[in-house]
Design a protein around this motif. Structure first.
Motif, PDB file in Angstrom:
ATOM      1  N   GLY A  34       0.809  -1.211   0.000  1.00  0.00           N
ATOM      2  CA  GLY A  34       0.000   0.000   0.000  1.00  0.00           C
ATOM      3  C   GLY A  34       0.843   1.262   0.000  1.00  0.00           C
ATOM      4  O   GLY A  34       2.000   1.269  -0.405  1.00  0.00           O
ATOM      5  N   MET A  35       0.250   2.340   0.491  1.00  0.00           N
ATOM      6  CA  MET A  35       0.900   3.641   0.472  1.00  0.00           C
ATOM      7  C   MET A  35       1.757   3.860   1.717  1.00  0.00           C
ATOM      8  O   MET A  35       1.492   3.321   2.778  1.00  0.00           O
ATOM      9  N   GLU A  36       2.764   4.697   1.565  1.00  0.00           N
ATOM     10  CA  GLU A  36       3.697   4.970   2.656  1.00  0.00           C
ATOM     11  C   GLU A  36       2.988   5.566   3.873  1.00  0.00           C
ATOM     12  O   GLU A  36       3.413   5.344   5.007  1.00  0.00           O
ATOM     13  N   ASP A  37       1.895   6.285   3.654  1.00  0.00           N
ATOM     14  CA  ASP A  37       1.195   6.955   4.747  1.00  0.00           C
ATOM     15  C   ASP A  37       0.747   6.004   5.845  1.00  0.00           C
ATOM     16  O   ASP A  37       0.617   6.404   6.996  1.00  0.00           O
ATOM     17  N   TYR A  38       0.469   4.747   5.489  1.00  0.00           N
ATOM     18  CA  TYR A  38       0.062   3.811   6.544  1.00  0.00           C
ATOM     19  C   TYR A  38       1.014   2.612   6.660  1.00  0.00           C
ATOM     20  O   TYR A  38       0.638   1.537   7.118  1.00  0.00           O
ATOM     21  N   ALA A  39       2.256   2.821   6.286  1.00  0.00           N
ATOM     22  CA  ALA A  39       3.255   1.757   6.420  1.00  0.00           C
ATOM     23  C   ALA A  39       3.469   1.370   7.885  1.00  0.00           C
ATOM     24  O   ALA A  39       3.725   0.206   8.196  1.00  0.00           O
ATOM     25  N   ARG A  40       3.361   2.343   8.788  1.00  0.00           N
ATOM     26  CA  ARG A  40       3.509   2.026  10.207  1.00  0.00           C
ATOM     27  C   ARG A  40       2.390   1.081  10.675  1.00  0.00           C
ATOM     28  O   ARG A  40       2.622   0.167  11.462  1.00  0.00           O
ATOM     29  N   THR A  41       1.184   1.308  10.162  1.00  0.00           N
ATOM     30  CA  THR A  41       0.071   0.409  10.479  1.00  0.00           C
ATOM     31  C   THR A  41       0.337  -0.980   9.935  1.00  0.00           C
ATOM     32  O   THR A  41       0.067  -1.990  10.602  1.00  0.00           O
ATOM     33  N   GLN A  42       0.884  -1.041   8.716  1.00  0.00           N
ATOM     34  CA  GLN A  42       1.275  -2.326   8.129  1.00  0.00           C
ATOM     35  C   GLN A  42       2.283  -3.049   9.022  1.00  0.00           C
ATOM     36  O   GLN A  42       2.175  -4.257   9.258  1.00  0.00           O
ATOM     37  N   LEU A  43       3.261  -2.310   9.474  1.00  0.00           N
ATOM     38  CA  LEU A  43       4.304  -2.878  10.327  1.00  0.00           C
ATOM     39  C   LEU A  43       3.711  -3.467  11.597  1.00  0.00           C
ATOM     40  O   LEU A  43       4.010  -4.610  11.979  1.00  0.00           O
ATOM     41  N   ASN A  44       2.860  -2.698  12.262  1.00  0.00           N
ATOM     42  CA  ASN A  44       2.256  -3.158  13.508  1.00  0.00           C
ATOM     43  C   ASN A  44       1.363  -4.372  13.285  1.00  0.00           C
ATOM     44  O   ASN A  44       1.340  -5.302  14.102  1.00  0.00           O
ATOM     45  N   ALA A  45       0.630  -4.375  12.175  1.00  0.00           N
ATOM     46  CA  ALA A  45      -0.239  -5.512  11.864  1.00  0.00           C
ATOM     47  C   ALA A  45       0.583  -6.779  11.642  1.00  0.00           C
ATOM     48  O   ALA A  45       0.258  -7.846  12.172  1.00  0.00           O
ATOM     49  N   ILE A 105       3.294  -0.642  -3.708  1.00  0.00           N
ATOM     50  CA  ILE A 105       4.711  -0.733  -3.358  1.00  0.00           C
ATOM     51  C   ILE A 105       5.214   0.447  -2.535  1.00  0.00           C
ATOM     52  O   ILE A 105       6.305   0.404  -1.972  1.00  0.00           O
ATOM     53  N   ASN A 106       4.398   1.487  -2.392  1.00  0.00           N
ATOM     54  CA  ASN A 106       4.888   2.730  -1.805  1.00  0.00           C
ATOM     55  C   ASN A 106       5.330   2.586  -0.348  1.00  0.00           C
ATOM     56  O   ASN A 106       6.183   3.337   0.123  1.00  0.00           O
ATOM     57  N   GLY A 107       4.770   1.619   0.367  1.00  0.00           N
ATOM     58  CA  GLY A 107       5.169   1.408   1.757  1.00  0.00           C
ATOM     59  C   GLY A 107       6.349   0.471   1.925  1.00  0.00           C
ATOM     60  O   GLY A 107       6.823   0.255   3.050  1.00  0.00           O
ATOM     61  N   ALA A 108       6.860  -0.084   0.828  1.00  0.00           N
ATOM     62  CA  ALA A 108       7.899  -1.120   0.921  1.00  0.00           C
ATOM     63  C   ALA A 108       9.207  -0.589   1.506  1.00  0.00           C
ATOM     64  O   ALA A 108       9.886  -1.285   2.265  1.00  0.00           O
ATOM     65  N   LYS A 109       9.586   0.626   1.150  1.00  0.00           N
ATOM     66  CA  LYS A 109      10.844   1.188   1.634  1.00  0.00           C
ATOM     67  C   LYS A 109      10.846   1.263   3.162  1.00  0.00           C
ATOM     68  O   LYS A 109      11.804   0.841   3.813  1.00  0.00           O
ATOM     69  N   TYR A 110       9.777   1.794   3.736  1.00  0.00           N
ATOM     70  CA  TYR A 110       9.672   1.908   5.197  1.00  0.00           C
ATOM     71  C   TYR A 110       9.714   0.530   5.846  1.00  0.00           C
ATOM     72  O   TYR A 110      10.453   0.306   6.820  1.00  0.00           O
ATOM     73  N   LEU A 111       8.954  -0.419   5.320  1.00  0.00           N
ATOM     74  CA  LEU A 111       8.900  -1.752   5.918  1.00  0.00           C
ATOM     75  C   LEU A 111      10.243  -2.462   5.824  1.00  0.00           C
ATOM     76  O   LEU A 111      10.678  -3.114   6.778  1.00  0.00           O
TER      77      LEU A 111
END
Length: 219
Positions: free
Chosen positions: A42-53, A73-79
């Motif tokens: 998904g998008m980088e804006d909710y990558a932190r939510t992805q991480l916690n999930a 793919i936008n959240g991939a860098k953060y994760l």
């Protein structure tokens, strides 16, 4: 935001963004023992939510992409930075992710943030996964879908947009070859999944007429 379990081993995170109209973005987590596989980011804006999930379900093992469009793919860098885990996509998709060439539907390359960090889904990698991988070109050249055989759940990325009981094609202007995409959709009659979960929409229960109606309506 909605975080739900859709089968014994598969969870779905749904987030809404507004791009003129509200759009659902679904990403998934496949649990295999203690390992967790993240399907799209998904998008980088909710990558932190992805991480916690992902962490709430076990130990994140890898990120598996359906394709390289930014809403996948936008959240991939953060994760990747937080988890230090590999990212995989189909090898056909990698030149587009790397920015070596633009998608045929876009005038210029998009910055994914993970250029030259995504690995190809080789046979040896696929053998280690708890899900099967199917190449379904059309929306993008290297688009893939993932099937959890034991749960019989199919994660279809942008192969379809789904509503409660129907399937629809992805957005035309972001799709490289719509006819090829529609033909790729016939894979659901080969797999016959119990549940079809797309990146944009609601989960759909499979039936034998689902693809035939879709093909008749949109081909």
């Amino acid at each position: 935001m909605e975080f739900v379990q859709i089968s014994e081993h598969v969870y779905r995170l749904t987030y809404k963004i507004v791009v003129g109209i509200p759009v659902k973005i679904n990403t998934w987590y496949v649990v295999d023992g203690k390992d967790v596989y993240i399907i799209d980011t998904g998008m980088e804006d909710y990558a932190r939510t992805q991480l916690n999930a992902a962490k709430s379900l076990g130990v994140p093992k890898s990120i598996l992409l359906t394709h390289g469009h930014l809403d996948h793919i936008n959240g991939a860098k953060y994760l990747q930075e937080k988890l230090n885990i590999p990212i995989y996509s189909h090898k056909i998709e990698i030149p587009f992710i790397n920015g070596e060439k633009p998608y045929p539907t876009k005038a210029e390359e998009e910055r994914t943030g993970v250029e030259y960090q995504v690995e190809g889904l080789s046979d040896s990698i696929i053998k280690t996964l708890p899900i099967d991988v199917y190449l379904t070109p059309g929306h993008t050249p290297g688009h893939v879908i993932y099937h959890h055989k034991d749960d019989n759940v199919l994660l279809t990325g942008d192969l379809f947009i789904s509503h409660a009981e129907t399937l629809h094609p992805p957005i035309q202007k972001f799709t490289v070859d719509m006819n090829e995409n529609i033909n790729s959709g016939r894979v659901i009659d080969e797999i016959k999944p119990s549940i079809i979960s797309s990146s944009h929409g609601e989960d759909v229960k499979y039936n034998d007429e689902l693809y035939a109606i879709y093909k008749f309506r949109y081909e």
